[in-house]
Design a protein around this motif. Structure first.
Motif, PDB file in Angstrom:
ATOM      1  N   GLU A 197       1.055  -1.275   0.165  1.00 40.33           N
ATOM      2  CA  GLU A 197      -0.323  -0.086  -0.142  1.00 40.33           C
ATOM      3  C   GLU A 197       0.971   1.817  -0.377  1.00 40.33           C
ATOM      4  OE1 GLU A 197      -2.887   2.176  -0.323  1.00 40.33           O
ATOM      5  OE2 GLU A 197      -3.294   0.461  -0.449  1.00 40.33           O
ATOM      6  N   GLN A 201       1.037   4.376  -3.075  1.00 40.93           N
ATOM      7  CA  GLN A 201       0.927   6.158  -2.659  1.00 40.93           C
ATOM      8  C   GLN A 201       1.996   6.466  -3.464  1.00 40.93           C
ATOM      9  OE1 GLN A 201       0.022   6.131   1.478  1.00 40.93           O
ATOM     10  NE2 GLN A 201      -1.894   5.370   1.354  1.00 40.93           N
ATOM     11  N   GLN A 204       1.650   6.708  -7.146  1.00 37.51           N
ATOM     12  CA  GLN A 204       0.914   7.249  -7.232  1.00 37.51           C
ATOM     13  C   GLN A 204       1.697   9.002  -7.305  1.00 37.51           C
ATOM     14  OE1 GLN A 204      -2.471   6.653  -4.569  1.00 37.51           O
ATOM     15  NE2 GLN A 204      -3.116   4.973  -5.572  1.00 37.51           N
TER      16      GLN A 204
END
Length: 434
Positions: A197, A201, A204
């Motif tokens: 995760e 992130q 992104q």
């Protein structure tokens, strides 16, 4: 009085038996001089023994029911009690004897020797802590809250924000709390930066950064698409590399006394010092301090704290539990330490200052003397009440038990002296030819 067969009774019985024996011998040998002398002596001994038995018994009860001038102690019990009370007050506890006895006492050396004992020091310190605790428990909590709140505001008003931050920074460095804080922060972010995760992130963020830089420029979009087509830019791999480097950095940052940790803390204190000298920051902190002093509900917070504390302490006292030892052992230990230090300081002062010892000794002498004089009347009342509650029989036993050996010897001496006097009179009468 003794109910048994004592030695005086035995002596009287022997004299009576001896009298009967000599009477029998006198009947058998009426002209025997020796028998006559023995009879005369035994008769006198018996009379003397009976007379003294009557006299001793008459002090306490009515011998053979004889009512005249007998049972002297029960009949004169009021006078006896009054005399006993007077004797205790005026003789045993007279002003002269009390002061003479006190003058022979070395009060201060005795007190100093007792105060130096570890047991006495521990006992007095514990008593003082209990006294302070009980004193605080019975104070008005609202008044205490107002006083404490005023003291808190006065203390905060005297503190300059710059000095406070400098003091806070010094405390962090001295105690090592700054390193612990950095290690905790590094550990938290290390946990957050792990896993897929976190990597997504980061990816992104890179893609968003690319979109921001390219914008609506067609050429930039063309070049970015070409770079991705030939795998020149791979955001997934870049995110993995950044995540890996970030974890390494956080691990080093969370290691005590690592170079990165020292650099971060050095930079923090350097920037904090610069910020602390900034005029705008100075104005902001003063406005914040004034606002806190004005708006903080210090009274209500302290009042609520004291009310809860008092309630818990009273409940513990009702259960015969020391509330300080139960809930705040560190506070009790600190109080005992402070009181113990003052106790030792006071002892050293008394040892050095002779004038202070003399003043304290005079004060103690005066207190003890006045207490003893006040106790004089109280002792008389106690003696009188105790004696008045005694029955006649109990009063007889109280006196008789104290002088029983002497009274027994008085009775036996009656027989002995009577026999001696009887023998002397017989000889004198025989010489005189009567």
């Amino acid at each position: 009085m003794s109910n048994g067969f004592n030695k005086a009774d035995k002596t009287l019985l022997i004299v009576f038996i001896l009298f009967l024996g000599t009477m029998y011998l006198h009947l058998c040998y009426p002209h025997s001089l020796a028998v006559d002398g023995l009879l005369f002596a035994s008769e006198a001994a018996l009379v003397g023994g009976i007379a003294d038995w009557f006299a001793v018994t008459a002090l306490f009860r009515k011998p053979l029911g004889f009512p005249y001038h007998t049972a002297i102690l029960p009949r004169r019990r009021d006078a006896f009690i009054k005399a006993s009370t007077f004797l205790v007050q005026q003789e045993f506890f007279s002003r002269r004897k009390i002061f003479n006895h006190l003058e022979r006492l070395h009060i201060m050396p005795m007190v100093m020797n007792w105060l130096k004992k570890p047991a006495a020091s521990a006992q007095l310190t514990s008593k003082m802590v209990d006294y302070v605790r009980d004193f605080l428990l019975h104070q008005n909590t609202e008044q205490q809250a107002r006083v404490l709140a005023e003291k808190v505001r006065e203390s905060l008003a005297r503190v300059e924000p710059e000095d406070f931050f400098a003091m806070w920074g010094g405390w962090l460095r001295k105690t090592g709390k700054d390193k612990e804080f950095v290690m905790r922060v590094a550990s938290y972010w290390q946990q957050q930066a792990q896993g897929d995760e976190a990597r997504k992130q980061i990816q992104q963020m890179l893609e968003a950064y690319e979109e921001e830089k390219i914008g609506e420029n067609p050429l930039a979009r063309l070049m970015a698409g070409f770079a991705q087509a030939i795998d020149l830019i791979n955001y997934e791999e870049a995110a993995a590399l950044i995540q890996q480097q970030l974890l390494v950095m956080l691990q080093e940052l969370g290691t005590r006394d690592s170079q990165l940790q020292q650099d971060i803390l050095h930079l923090f204190y350097e920037k904090a010092e610069v910020l602390n000298q900034d005029a705008q920051f100075h104005q902001l902190t003063h406005e914040l301090k004034d606002s806190l002093l004005r708006d903080l509900p210090v009274e209500s917070a302290i009042l609520q704290m004291l009310a809860h504390l008092q309630q818990h302490f009273l409940e513990d006292k009702a259960r015969e539990v020391d509330p300080l030892a139960e809930h705040m052992p560190a506070l009790r230990s600190r109080l005992e330490e402070l009181i113990g230090e003052e106790y030792e300081r006071t002892l050293r002062l008394l040892e050095r200052d002779e004038n202070l010892r003399a003043i304290l000794g005079s004060f103690l002498y005066d207190v003890i003397a006045r207490t003893a004089l006040h106790a004089q009347a109280l002792i008389g009342v106690i003696v009188r009440d105790v004696l008045l509650r005694l029955t006649d029989e109990q009063l007889n036993h109280l006196v008789y038990d104290k002088v029983e050996p002497d009274l027994l010897w008085i009775r036996m001496n009656g027989s002995i002296v009577g026999a001696g006097i009887g023998l002397i009179m017989f000889v004198l009468l025989h010489i005189a030819g009567v």
